[in-house]
Write a protein that holds these residues in place. Structure first.
Motif, short mmCIF file in Angstrom:
data_model
loop_
_atom_site.label_atom_id
_atom_site.label_comp_id
_atom_site.label_asym_id
_atom_site.label_seq_id
_atom_site.Cartn_x
_atom_site.Cartn_y
_atom_site.Cartn_z
N TYR A 209 0.83 -1.21 0.00
CA TYR A 209 0.00 0.00 0.00
C TYR A 209 0.86 1.26 0.00
O TYR A 209 0.58 2.23 -0.71
CB TYR A 209 -0.92 0.02 1.22
CG TYR A 209 -2.16 -0.83 1.08
CD1 TYR A 209 -3.07 -0.63 0.05
CD2 TYR A 209 -2.44 -1.83 2.00
CE1 TYR A 209 -4.21 -1.40 -0.08
CE2 TYR A 209 -3.58 -2.62 1.89
CZ TYR A 209 -4.46 -2.40 0.85
OH TYR A 209 -5.59 -3.17 0.74
N ILE A 210 1.91 1.25 0.81
CA ILE A 210 2.78 2.43 0.90
C ILE A 210 3.48 2.69 -0.43
O ILE A 210 3.52 3.83 -0.91
CB ILE A 210 3.80 2.25 2.05
CG1 ILE A 210 3.06 2.16 3.38
CG2 ILE A 210 4.79 3.41 2.07
CD1 ILE A 210 3.93 1.72 4.54
N LEU A 211 4.04 1.65 -1.01
CA LEU A 211 4.74 1.81 -2.29
C LEU A 211 3.76 2.24 -3.38
O LEU A 211 4.13 3.03 -4.27
CB LEU A 211 5.43 0.50 -2.68
CG LEU A 211 6.59 0.08 -1.76
CD1 LEU A 211 7.10 -1.30 -2.16
CD2 LEU A 211 7.71 1.11 -1.81
N ASN A 221 10.99 7.89 -4.99
CA ASN A 221 11.30 6.91 -3.95
C ASN A 221 12.57 7.23 -3.17
O ASN A 221 12.73 6.79 -2.03
CB ASN A 221 11.44 5.51 -4.56
CG ASN A 221 10.09 4.92 -4.92
OD1 ASN A 221 9.09 5.63 -5.01
ND2 ASN A 221 10.04 3.61 -5.12
N GLU A 222 13.47 7.98 -3.77
CA GLU A 222 14.73 8.31 -3.11
C GLU A 222 14.66 9.65 -2.38
O GLU A 222 15.34 9.84 -1.38
CB GLU A 222 15.88 8.35 -4.14
CG GLU A 222 16.18 7.01 -4.78
CD GLU A 222 16.66 5.98 -3.75
OE1 GLU A 222 17.39 6.37 -2.82
OE2 GLU A 222 16.29 4.81 -3.88
N LYS A 243 12.75 -0.16 3.50
CA LYS A 243 14.07 0.42 3.28
C LYS A 243 14.76 -0.16 2.04
O LYS A 243 15.71 0.44 1.52
CB LYS A 243 14.95 0.20 4.51
CG LYS A 243 14.57 1.11 5.68
CD LYS A 243 15.52 0.92 6.87
CE LYS A 243 15.19 1.91 7.97
NZ LYS A 243 16.09 1.78 9.14
N LYS A 244 14.27 -1.28 1.55
CA LYS A 244 14.83 -1.85 0.33
C LYS A 244 14.37 -1.08 -0.91
O LYS A 244 15.02 -1.12 -1.96
CB LYS A 244 14.40 -3.32 0.19
CG LYS A 244 14.99 -4.24 1.25
CD LYS A 244 14.53 -5.68 1.01
CE LYS A 244 15.11 -6.62 2.06
NZ LYS A 244 14.66 -8.03 1.83
N GLN A 248 14.54 7.02 2.05
CA GLN A 248 14.48 7.69 3.35
C GLN A 248 13.27 7.18 4.15
O GLN A 248 12.13 7.53 3.84
CB GLN A 248 14.37 9.20 3.18
CG GLN A 248 15.54 9.83 2.41
CD GLN A 248 15.41 11.34 2.34
OE1 GLN A 248 15.48 12.03 3.36
NE2 GLN A 248 15.22 11.85 1.15
N VAL A 249 13.55 6.35 5.13
CA VAL A 249 12.51 5.80 6.00
C VAL A 249 12.90 6.08 7.45
O VAL A 249 13.97 5.68 7.89
CB VAL A 249 12.31 4.29 5.80
CG1 VAL A 249 11.24 3.76 6.74
CG2 VAL A 249 11.96 3.98 4.34
#
Length: 282
Positions: A209-211, A221-222, A243-244, A248-249
C-alpha cells in the motif's frame, strides 16, 4: 498492578487532581498514561486486552477493568479518551453540519444503530474529524469520569504532521500504523493534502500500500521521506522491507520532553505516541 509499565517516584496517589489522565481505547483493549503538570509521563499502563468469550463482551470487560483499577477511580485535573478505530471521515469546515456529518459518514462507513457519532475540530486542516463509537462506551465514560473529553486517536497524528515544516521540493509522507490499519497524510503547501486510511493483514500488504501511494502520488522513492509512527519498531519487518525500496525511512519516536523514565527504551513508547502527543494538541 502488574500491567503498569512504570510509576515514577514523583507520582502522588493522594494528589492526582494536579495530573492529566489519558486513556487509549479500542474494542481490543486499552492503555493509559498519567502526565504531571509539565506534561511528562509519570505513569504508563501497558496494553490491557479485553476478555473475549461468551460471558463477557469487550465493552463489559472494559467497564469491569476500569471499576476495579485503583488509579482509574481517582480524581484528575483533566481526563481524555482516545478512541482507536479506522472509521473516520474528514469534513471541511465549510461543509460541516450535524446532519451532513451523519449523511456523509454513512456513505463511507457502516454506522450501527448502537453507535454514536462524534466529531473533533482539526484546526490545522480547517476541518472536522467525524467518527463512530459504541454508545454504551460513551455512556459509561461520561458516567464514570468527570469532565472527560473524547477524541479520535488520529487527531494528534494529523495535527502534528501538519505542523511539521514543509520541505522544499519533495513532499514527506507521514504514516501512523495500528495493528490492522494505518492512516497516511502527505501535507501540501497549497492545502491539497492527501489523507486516507487503509486496512491490511500482513507486513507485505502494508508495504504494498505504501509503495503504491508513492507511485500514485508521483513521489520520488529516493527523495520523498517516509516518516512512520505508532505500533511499529525500527527493527520491524515492514520497516526493513520498505528500506529496500525507499531511500528515506524514519521511525518517529516520542519527543524527549514527554519521557521522564530514562530506563524505558524509546520503542516501548511507540505504541503510545498518539496518546502522549494528544496533550500537544489541546
Amino acid at each position: 498492578m502488574d500491567e503498569l509499565l512504570f510509576v515514577d517516584s514523583t507520582f502522588e496517589k493522594d494528589n492526582t487532581s494536579r495530573y492529566i489522565l489519558s486513556i487509549q481505547l479500542s474494542l481490543d483493549g486499552f492503555s493509559f498514561t498519567v502526565l504531571n503538570g509539565n506534561k511528562k509521563c509519570i505513569v504508563l499502563n501497558r496494553f490491557s486486552p479485553f476478555l473475549k468469550n461468551g460471558d463477557k463482551n469487550p465493552i463489559a470487560s472494559f467497564v469491569e477493568l476500569v471499576r476495579n483499577h485503583e488509579l482509574l477511580n481517582l480524581d484528575f485535573k483533566q481526563i481524555t479518551v482516545l478512541w482507536v478505530s479506522n472509521k473516520i471521515l474528514i469534513l471541511p469546515e465549510e461543509f460541516f453540519s450535524e446532519e451532513f456529518a451523519f449523511e456523509s459518514f454513512q456513505l463511507s462507513h457502516d454506522l450501527k444503530t448502537e453507535d454514536s457519532l462524534l466529531w473533533n475540530k482539526i484546526p490545522e486542516l480547517n476541518a472536522w474529524g467525524v467518527f463512530s463509537i459504541p454508545t454504551c462506551i460513551t455512556d459509561f465514560i461520561h458516567s464514570h469520569f468527570a469532565n472527560v473529553k473524547l477524541y479520535h486517536h488520529s487527531l494528534p497524528f494529523f495535527s502534528l504532521a501538519l505542523k511539521e515544516k514543509l520541505p522544499d521540493g519533495h513532499p514527506q509522507v507521514f504514516l501512523n500504523v495500528q495493528n490492522d490499519f494505518f492512516h497516511v497524510i502527505i501535507p501540501d503547501r497549497k492545502g491539497k493534502h492527501f489523507i486516507n486510511t487503509f486496512t491490511y493483514n500482513t507486513d507485505s500488504d502494508l508495504a504494498y500500500y505504501i509503495l503504491n501511494i508513492f507511485k500514485q502520488q508521483n513521489l520520488n522513492n529516493e527523495r520523498s521521506k517516509l516518516i512512520i509512527d505508532g505500533a511499529v519498531q525500527e527493527e520491524s519487518k515492514v520497516v526493513q522491507l520498505l528500506k529496500k525500496y525507499l531511500g528515506q525511512v524514519e521511525v518517529k519516536l516520542l519527543p524527549l520532553e514527554f519521557r521522564i523514565n530514562g530506563s524505558i527504551p524509546h520503542k516501548e513508547y511507540n505504541q503510545f505516541i498518539n496518546l502522549l502527543n494528544l496533550s500537544k494538541c489541546e
